[in-house]
Design a protein around this motif. Structure first.
Motif, mmCIF file in Angstrom:
data_model
loop_
_atom_site.group_PDB
_atom_site.id
_atom_site.type_symbol
_atom_site.label_atom_id
_atom_site.label_comp_id
_atom_site.label_asym_id
_atom_site.label_seq_id
_atom_site.Cartn_x
_atom_site.Cartn_y
_atom_site.Cartn_z
ATOM 1 N N LEU A 176 0.802 -1.221 0.000
ATOM 2 C CA LEU A 176 0.000 0.000 0.000
ATOM 3 C C LEU A 176 0.837 1.273 0.000
ATOM 4 O O LEU A 176 0.383 2.320 -0.481
ATOM 5 N N LEU A 177 2.024 1.211 0.578
ATOM 6 C CA LEU A 177 2.769 2.453 0.802
ATOM 7 C C LEU A 177 3.470 2.998 -0.448
ATOM 8 O O LEU A 177 3.516 4.225 -0.618
ATOM 9 N N PRO A 178 4.038 2.171 -1.333
ATOM 10 C CA PRO A 178 4.621 2.752 -2.547
ATOM 11 C C PRO A 178 3.621 3.548 -3.394
ATOM 12 O O PRO A 178 3.945 4.650 -3.850
ATOM 13 N N PRO A 179 2.381 3.046 -3.630
ATOM 14 C CA PRO A 179 1.440 3.888 -4.387
ATOM 15 C C PRO A 179 1.059 5.160 -3.625
ATOM 16 O O PRO A 179 0.813 6.197 -4.247
ATOM 17 N N ALA A 180 1.021 5.083 -2.298
ATOM 18 C CA ALA A 180 0.768 6.301 -1.518
ATOM 19 C C ALA A 180 1.881 7.315 -1.756
ATOM 20 O O ALA A 180 1.626 8.526 -1.882
ATOM 21 N N ARG A 181 3.111 6.818 -1.824
ATOM 22 C CA ARG A 181 4.249 7.700 -2.073
ATOM 23 C C ARG A 181 4.154 8.323 -3.465
ATOM 24 O O ARG A 181 4.433 9.519 -3.649
ATOM 25 N N ARG A 182 3.731 7.553 -4.466
ATOM 26 C CA ARG A 182 3.604 8.100 -5.820
ATOM 27 C C ARG A 182 2.525 9.178 -5.873
ATOM 28 O O ARG A 182 2.700 10.201 -6.544
ATOM 29 N N LEU A 183 1.420 8.952 -5.177
ATOM 30 C CA LEU A 183 0.389 9.980 -5.113
ATOM 31 C C LEU A 183 0.921 11.249 -4.462
ATOM 32 O O LEU A 183 0.633 12.368 -4.904
ATOM 33 N N LEU A 184 1.686 11.083 -3.397
ATOM 34 C CA LEU A 184 2.234 12.240 -2.703
ATOM 35 C C LEU A 184 3.231 12.994 -3.587
ATOM 36 O O LEU A 184 3.252 14.234 -3.608
ATOM 37 N N ASP A 185 4.047 12.256 -4.316
ATOM 38 C CA ASP A 185 4.987 12.909 -5.234
ATOM 39 C C ASP A 185 4.235 13.720 -6.288
ATOM 40 O O ASP A 185 4.641 14.844 -6.630
ATOM 41 N N GLN A 186 3.166 13.133 -6.814
ATOM 42 C CA GLN A 186 2.358 13.854 -7.803
ATOM 43 C C GLN A 186 1.719 15.091 -7.188
ATOM 44 O O GLN A 186 1.654 16.151 -7.820
ATOM 45 N N LEU A 187 1.269 14.976 -5.951
ATOM 46 C CA LEU A 187 0.684 16.126 -5.264
ATOM 47 C C LEU A 187 1.703 17.259 -5.171
ATOM 48 O O LEU A 187 1.368 18.439 -5.373
ATOM 49 N N GLY A 188 2.932 16.926 -4.886
ATOM 50 C CA GLY A 188 3.964 17.950 -4.783
ATOM 51 C C GLY A 188 4.165 18.708 -6.075
ATOM 52 O O GLY A 188 4.474 19.912 -6.060
ATOM 53 N N THR A 189 3.959 18.043 -7.230
ATOM 54 C CA THR A 189 4.135 18.728 -8.515
ATOM 55 C C THR A 189 3.025 19.730 -8.791
ATOM 56 O O THR A 189 3.183 20.611 -9.650
ATOM 57 N N LEU A 190 1.899 19.600 -8.100
ATOM 58 C CA LEU A 190 0.778 20.521 -8.304
ATOM 59 C C LEU A 190 0.865 21.754 -7.409
ATOM 60 O O LEU A 190 0.031 22.658 -7.530
ATOM 61 N N GLN A 191 1.842 21.771 -6.544
ATOM 62 C CA GLN A 191 1.977 22.885 -5.603
ATOM 63 C C GLN A 191 2.721 24.028 -6.297
ATOM 64 O O GLN A 191 3.808 23.843 -6.856
ATOM 65 N N GLY A 192 2.111 25.221 -6.279
ATOM 66 C CA GLY A 192 2.718 26.364 -6.932
ATOM 67 C C GLY A 192 3.839 26.967 -6.114
ATOM 68 O O GLY A 192 4.138 26.542 -4.986
ATOM 69 N N ALA A 193 4.457 28.009 -6.671
ATOM 70 C CA ALA A 193 5.566 28.676 -5.996
ATOM 71 C C ALA A 193 5.136 29.294 -4.665
ATOM 72 O O ALA A 193 5.945 29.433 -3.738
ATOM 73 N N ASP A 194 3.854 29.652 -4.578
ATOM 74 C CA ASP A 194 3.340 30.227 -3.331
ATOM 75 C C ASP A 194 2.882 29.161 -2.348
ATOM 76 O O ASP A 194 2.379 29.478 -1.260
#
Length: 587
Positions: free
Chosen positions: A73-91
């Motif tokens: 379960l944890l590797p896919p959770a990590r991939r989701l979290l990595d993707q979430l980080g890419t959606l975070q803007g400079a602010d």
């Protein structure tokens, strides 16, 4: 996956409740993993990504889940979290429906904080593969959390409930990593005071936002910042909604000022707040509501959210106090500030609404209560979902009452006076060479006519409606006065039943009751309605939705089986609604 016997639960745990949630979660996890594997999961939405991380971590940490400590379960959770980080803007904020929105980002931050606390309170062995992966997850969560904090400390909102969602995020951030600026900012928002009406509704009057935003947010702030005074508005709101649950699990929303005013709302979203107070304050009435919610299927996302909260606060899973076997045979709820009255007798429910905002704001917009439904009538499984009245009067659309008055005997009075004008020539002092006048609106339409300074001839329409309870239903007495014209009364039944007594209108999916009585039956439950009031060219069965819709080629119809009864103005008409239960007839 781990198939060992689940860890012994804490004492005084309602295991059937927990196992009901776990079963829903366990069914959902494979669906989530499959969606991630085949690319069907929505990885472009930050809220979906954060929710996915929380769900997978919750399943991993839930002792009674078949997925407990499953390393897959944890590797896919990590991939989701990595993707979430890419959606975070400079602010630090996330894009979405509302761009660069602190409150919309707060929904995600709240899940980030909850997931962080889950890992902190259930870390597992640090040297195990799962423990190592949890540590990595927490590091990623921390990076996102710290990047967004400055924007939440200074950012603004644009709806009432956004304030409390933002406050919850600030309070949870402070709980994880204390910073005096965070509770200070929460204090600025709370200094405005909670937007609770005297009748217990928040100002948006929305079950959707009460269940999913305001109540859980206020509870989060109360817990994280030790603000017990915030429990009272939540309790009062739950009291107000307690009388609005229907037997199918939906909650009345016709009075809402948000998008749920036109759609059924599933009351399951209220599960945890009602359970919290039922358990902690031994509220048998709340326990009865919880029991009713749990009698219907629980959605997987709700189950995952509930289990995450239970992992952090096991008291939520304590047994309920003994609930009454059944509610009172007759109950009445009046929410004066919201213009809503409701009474229930057995399986028969009547809802009357006269709290629309159109008298003050003649517009159709988010944030206004504009649903023209003024009456609902349920007999068991048969539901008359909307009773609406439209008069052919200058395109002003359906009747929307200015007020609701409820007498001691239960009679409900609704009224509305509408006015339209014809305009005279401008006075000499207001005339302009070349005929160029200011563009402006007069309530119905816009033109370069300088309406404000023209003498006008007024035409008025007055509608008075009185809803009178009877032994088997209600009588609705209409008195319409004004210029000679026609009216259409439209009754819309929720789909799935059998209609009798009415004829289909040519070229339409609607029906007309011309004379006698009509019926609508679902299973053993029947609603009788009528009488018909004639037909003909002088009273066409055309429902006017109002120029704000028809100008755009749109309409505001309630979905379902529509039956129309027509008549003339001036005039009086009485609609009789009765409910029949086959079991009552047999007895």
């Amino acid at each position: 996956m781990n198939r060992q016997h689940p860890r012994t639960p804490p004492p005084e745990t309602d295991l059937p409740f927990v196992d009901l949630l776990v079963a829903a979660l366990d069914r959902y996890v494979p669906e989530l993993r499959a969606a991630l594997a085949d690319g069907a999961y929505d990885t472009a939405q930050h809220r979906a990504l954060a929710a996915g991380v929380k769900t997978l971590v919750t399943a991993y940490l839930t002792p009674r889940s078949r997925w407990h400590t499953d390393p897959g379960l944890l590797p896919p959770a990590r991939r989701l979290l990595d993707q979430l980080g890419t959606l975070q803007g400079a602010d630090g904020l996330f894009g979405g429906d509302n761009l660069a929105s602190p409150p919309d980002s707060s929904f995600t931050v709240n899940d980030i904080c909850l997931t962080t606390r889950l890992i902190d309170t259930h870390p597992g062995p640090a040297d195990s593969p799962g423990g190592t992966e949890l540590t990595r997850l927490r590091s990623g969560l921390t990076a996102i959390r710290r990047a967004v904090t400055p924007a939440l400390l200074t950012g603004g909102v644009h709806t009432p409930n956004h304030r409390w969602e933002l406050c919850a995020a600030l309070a949870r951030l402070h709980r994880i990593e204390p910073d005096p600026r965070l509770p200070a900012r929460v204090g600025q928002w709370l200094a405005e005071e909670i937007d609770l009406q005297a009748d217990g509704m928040y100002s948006e009057r929305s079950p959707l936002y009460a269940a999913h935003v305001t109540n859980p947010s206020l509870l989060a702030v109360a817990d994280a910042l030790d603000r017990p005074e915030l429990l009272d508005p939540v309790r009062r709101n739950l009291d107000a909604f307690a009388g609005l649950f229907d037997e199918d699990g939906t909650v009345e929303s016709v009075h809402s000022r948000r998008q749920d005013q036109r759609t059924p709302f599933d009351g399951a979203g209220f599960l945890l707040p009602y359970r919290r107070f039922a358990v902690r304050e031994r509220r048998a009435d709340y326990a009865a509501i919880v029991t009713g919610i749990l009698a219907r299927p629980i959605g997987a996302e709700l189950a995952a959210d509930a289990l995450a909260e239970i992992l952090l606060d096991p008291t939520l899973a304590r047994p309920l106090p003994i609930a009454p076997a059944a509610g009172p045979a007759t109950a009445r709820t009046v929410l004066a500030d919201s213009g809503l009255a409701r009474w229930r007798t057995g399986r028969r429910t009547v809802t009357v609404f006269g709290g629309g905002d159109n008298a003050r704001f003649p517009d159709i917009a988010s944030g206004l209560a504009t649903n023209p439904t003024f009456l609902r009538f349920r007999q068991g499984a048969a539901l008359l979902d909307a009773v609406r009245l439209s008069v052919n009067f200058f395109g002003l659309g359906p009747f929307r009452s200015e007020s609701l008055r409820v007498a001691d005997d239960g009679r409900c009075s609704l009224t509305r006076t509408s006015t339209a004008h014809f305009y005279q020539p401008l006075p000499a002092g207001r005339r302009r060479p070349g005929g160029g006048y200011e563009l402006g609106g007069e309530g119905r339409f816009f033109a370069a006519m300088d309406f404000a300074h023209r003498p006008a001839d007024a035409h008025r329409l007055r509608v008075d409606a009185e809803v009178v309870p009877t032994g088997s239903g209600v009588d609705v007495r209409f008195d319409l006065t004004g210029v000679p014209t026609s009216f259409v009364l439209e009754l819309t039944f929720r789909a799935g039943g059998v209609l009798t007594g009415a004829r289909r209108l040519p070229g339409s999916d609607a029906f007309e009751l011309v004379d006698g009585e009509g019926g609508y039956t679902v299973g053993g439950d029947t609603i009788r309605f009528g009488p018909g009031n004639g037909t003909g060219p002088a009273q066409p069965a055309l429902f006017d939705h109002g120029e704000r819709f028809t100008y755009l080629g749109a309409e505001d119809s309630a979905p379902g089986t529509r039956v129309r009864i027509t008549g003339r103005v001036p005039g009086v008409y009485t609609l009789t609604l009765t409910g029949e239960d086959a079991s009552e007839e047999i007895s």
